[in-house]
Design a protein around this motif. Structure first.
Motif, short mmCIF file in Angstrom:
data_model
loop_
_atom_site.label_atom_id
_atom_site.label_comp_id
_atom_site.label_asym_id
_atom_site.label_seq_id
_atom_site.Cartn_x
_atom_site.Cartn_y
_atom_site.Cartn_z
N GLU A 27 0.81 -1.21 0.10
CA GLU A 27 0.02 0.15 -0.01
C GLU A 27 0.75 1.25 0.15
O GLU A 27 0.58 2.37 -0.63
N LEU A 28 1.94 1.35 0.78
CA LEU A 28 3.02 2.14 0.66
C LEU A 28 3.57 2.58 -0.67
O LEU A 28 3.67 3.69 -0.96
N LEU A 73 9.20 6.10 0.65
CA LEU A 73 9.97 4.67 0.25
C LEU A 73 10.70 4.19 1.53
O LEU A 73 10.59 3.11 2.13
N LEU A 74 11.60 5.07 2.21
CA LEU A 74 12.12 4.67 3.38
C LEU A 74 11.41 4.64 4.76
O LEU A 74 11.66 3.74 5.50
N ASP A 75 10.12 5.45 4.92
CA ASP A 75 9.16 5.34 5.84
C ASP A 75 8.81 3.88 5.78
O ASP A 75 8.51 3.14 6.77
N SER A 76 8.48 3.40 4.67
CA SER A 76 7.93 1.96 4.56
C SER A 76 8.87 0.97 4.98
O SER A 76 8.20 -0.09 5.42
N ASP A 77 9.81 1.05 5.00
CA ASP A 77 10.95 0.16 5.54
C ASP A 77 11.43 0.71 7.07
O ASP A 77 12.26 -0.07 7.56
N GLY A 78 10.78 1.65 7.68
CA GLY A 78 11.16 1.88 8.93
C GLY A 78 12.43 2.68 9.10
O GLY A 78 13.13 2.64 10.35
N LEU A 112 2.07 1.77 -3.36
CA LEU A 112 1.16 2.38 -4.05
C LEU A 112 0.86 3.80 -3.96
O LEU A 112 0.67 4.63 -4.77
N SER A 113 0.98 4.54 -2.84
CA SER A 113 1.05 5.71 -2.22
C SER A 113 2.22 6.43 -2.94
O SER A 113 1.98 7.60 -3.38
N HIS A 114 3.17 5.54 -2.80
CA HIS A 114 4.60 6.36 -3.38
C HIS A 114 4.25 6.58 -4.85
O HIS A 114 4.76 7.73 -5.16
N ASP A 115 3.78 5.66 -5.60
CA ASP A 115 3.61 5.90 -6.96
C ASP A 115 2.59 6.81 -7.32
O ASP A 115 2.58 7.72 -8.48
N GLU A 116 1.51 6.89 -6.24
CA GLU A 116 0.49 8.08 -6.48
C GLU A 116 1.18 9.46 -6.38
O GLU A 116 0.55 10.08 -7.14
N VAL A 117 1.88 9.30 -5.27
CA VAL A 117 2.41 10.75 -5.15
C VAL A 117 3.19 11.34 -6.45
O VAL A 117 3.14 12.26 -6.80
N ARG A 118 4.05 10.52 -6.79
CA ARG A 118 4.72 10.74 -8.07
C ARG A 118 3.59 10.98 -9.29
O ARG A 118 3.94 11.95 -10.01
N ARG A 119 2.50 10.31 -9.36
CA ARG A 119 1.71 10.66 -10.49
C ARG A 119 0.84 11.95 -10.38
O ARG A 119 0.73 12.61 -11.14
N LEU A 120 0.64 12.07 -9.20
CA LEU A 120 -0.11 13.42 -8.63
C LEU A 120 1.00 14.75 -8.84
O LEU A 120 0.43 15.73 -9.38
N ALA A 121 2.12 14.37 -8.60
CA ALA A 121 3.22 15.37 -8.73
C ALA A 121 3.23 15.70 -10.29
O ALA A 121 3.43 16.68 -10.73
N THR A 122 3.31 14.75 -11.03
CA THR A 122 3.40 14.82 -12.49
C THR A 122 2.20 15.75 -13.15
O THR A 122 2.50 16.59 -14.03
N VAL A 123 0.95 14.97 -12.71
CA VAL A 123 -0.28 15.95 -12.85
C VAL A 123 -0.37 17.57 -12.60
O VAL A 123 -0.59 18.34 -13.38
N ALA A 124 0.22 17.78 -11.43
CA ALA A 124 0.08 18.92 -10.92
C ALA A 124 1.29 20.00 -11.73
O ALA A 124 1.05 20.79 -11.88
N GLU A 125 2.13 19.35 -11.92
CA GLU A 125 3.29 20.02 -12.69
C GLU A 125 2.93 20.25 -14.00
O GLU A 125 3.17 21.27 -14.62
N ARG A 126 2.18 19.50 -14.72
CA ARG A 126 1.50 19.87 -16.13
C ARG A 126 0.56 20.83 -15.94
O ARG A 126 0.59 21.91 -16.77
#
Length: 407
Positions: A179-180, A277-282, A182-196
């Motif tokens: 899930e983290l 990414l790092l938070d997901s591994d503690g 997926l959240s990581h990928d979603e943040v990148r996607r949203l960042a890309t959309v927001a940047e566009r």
């Protein structure tokens, strides 16, 4: 182990247990519990120590080997199938245990394997516990019917409880990591959309009025030229054309300024992705970004892009290999240079250059920068990338802007 053998082993492992599960060699190590099936041979060496409830070893060997031959395909299939398939494999493994139990009391190992899979079925604890209780109840009933010592069941019960909750917690952790991610990928996607969207707004604001003004003045210059060859008309037309040229150059400068700031958001997005990414591994994550380092115009698009990709590669390697507890990212401005430092407190040791590290070094050196990697064994890893702040020289402004947008 020969280097040519390891890829073959990994390929063979991936065919049996999907890499997406992230289990590595653990499913193969747990097959070691099958050794308990051969304890009747050990007990046979002690004669009367068997207590009369373990049959002769020669009568146990054949059914035991047959049970293993049936068990192994079901075992690996359970890792590759979805919930229903895994459930069927679990029931079949438990049935193998029940069938072998009258001949070999140590067939309770199969019951433990079945319960291990029960802990991974679905997301709710209660159905998993229901399957576990049902499997154990079947073993208890068979133990009583066969008049085996009750401690056989009690030992199975204790081990099963530990295995069940261990696998249950591991399954929860695996789902959270997924899930983290997926959240990581979603943040990148949203960042890309927001940047566009930001680029679209900026270009609209910059060019909408300017292009309208260019069109208006171009039409006015054309009308002035149509009036005739009078000196006044020609001078007025020349003034309008000169104004069009000035407005166009101003617009180009504004576009270059806007494009220069586009990639800064990319580095910021990489920082957010690294934290997730790092938070997901503690792994504790700390940053120190120099004031103004990410303001538009400070970093050229090429420099900012190289730093963002270097950060991504460094964080990926850290998460996969470092076994660190803390990590730190610094971005500093020092004497006409921008310096990126990524450090951790992991295991360190020799670095084997791969495609990622090679690409990182080539990317930095292509911009007249320097990359330094320090990784003393047991003292973590420190990556330092230095790049000049000056904009690259060469190429016209239009090409430069286009390349920045494509980046």
């Amino acid at each position: 182990m020969p280097r040519t053998l390891m890829p073959l082993l990994l390929q063979w492992r991936a065919r049996l247990v999907p890499e997406a599960l992230g289990l590595g060699w653990m499913p193969f190590f747990t097959l070691g519990y099958l050794a308990f099936l051969f304890l009747p041979f050990v007990l046979g060496w002690f004669g009367d120590a068997r207590g009369g409830w373990v049959g002769p070893a020669r009568e146990v060997l054949g059914p035991t080997l047959l049970s293993i031959a049936v068990f192994l395909p079901l075992y690996f299939a359970a890792y590759r199938l979805e919930d229903t398939g895994t459930r069927l494999c679990m029931v079949a493994i438990a049935a193998i245990g029940y069938a072998l139990f009258p001949v070999n009391p140590f067939a309770n190992a199969y019951i433990i394997y079945a319960i291990a899979f029960a802990a991974t079925l679905g997301r709710s604890l209660w159905p998993q516990l229901a399957w576990t209780f049902a499997i154990l109840a079947g073993l208890l009933l068979e133990t009583l019917l066969l008049d085996y010592p009750v401690f056989v069941f009690l030992i199975t019960l204790l081990v099963s409880v530990g295995v069940f909750f261990g696998n249950y917690q591991f399954a929860i952790s695996t789902r959270k990591r997924a899930e983290l991610k997926l959240s990581h990928d979603e943040v990148r996607r949203l960042a890309t959309v927001a940047e566009r969207e930001r680029i679209g707004r900026d270009l609209h604001d910059l060019l909408g009025h300017t292009l309208s003004l260019v069109a208006l003045k171009s039409d006015l210059a054309a009308k002035l030229l149509q009036r005739g060859d009078s000196p006044e008309a020609r001078e007025a037309a020349q003034r309008e054309i000169a104004e069009v040229s000035r407005v166009a150059r101003d617009a180009l400068a504004q576009v270059r300024t806007a494009v220069t700031g586009i990639r800064a958001a990319g580095f910021a997005a990489e920082l957010v992705s690294a934290r997730l990414l790092l938070d997901s591994d503690g792994i504790a994550f700390d940053t120190a970004i120099a004031r103004g380092a990410l303001d538009g115009g400070v970093l050229s698009p090429a420099v900012e892009s190289a730093l963002a990709l270097t950060l991504r590669e460094a964080i990926t390697n850290l998460q996969r290999h470092a076994r660190a507890r803390t990590a730190r990212v610094e971005l500093a401005l020092e004497w006409g240079e921008v310096v990126l430092r990524v450090s951790d407190d992991g295991r360190g040791g020799a670095v084997v250059p791969g495609n990622g590290l090679t690409g990182m070094r080539e990317r930095i050196e292509a911009l007249d920068g320097q990359l330094r990697i320090e990784t003393p064994k047991g003292k973590g890893t420190r990556i330092e990338a230095r790049l000049p702040l000056a904009m690259p020289v060469g190429g016209d402004a239009g090409d430069e802007a286009a390349q920045a947008v494509r980046a």
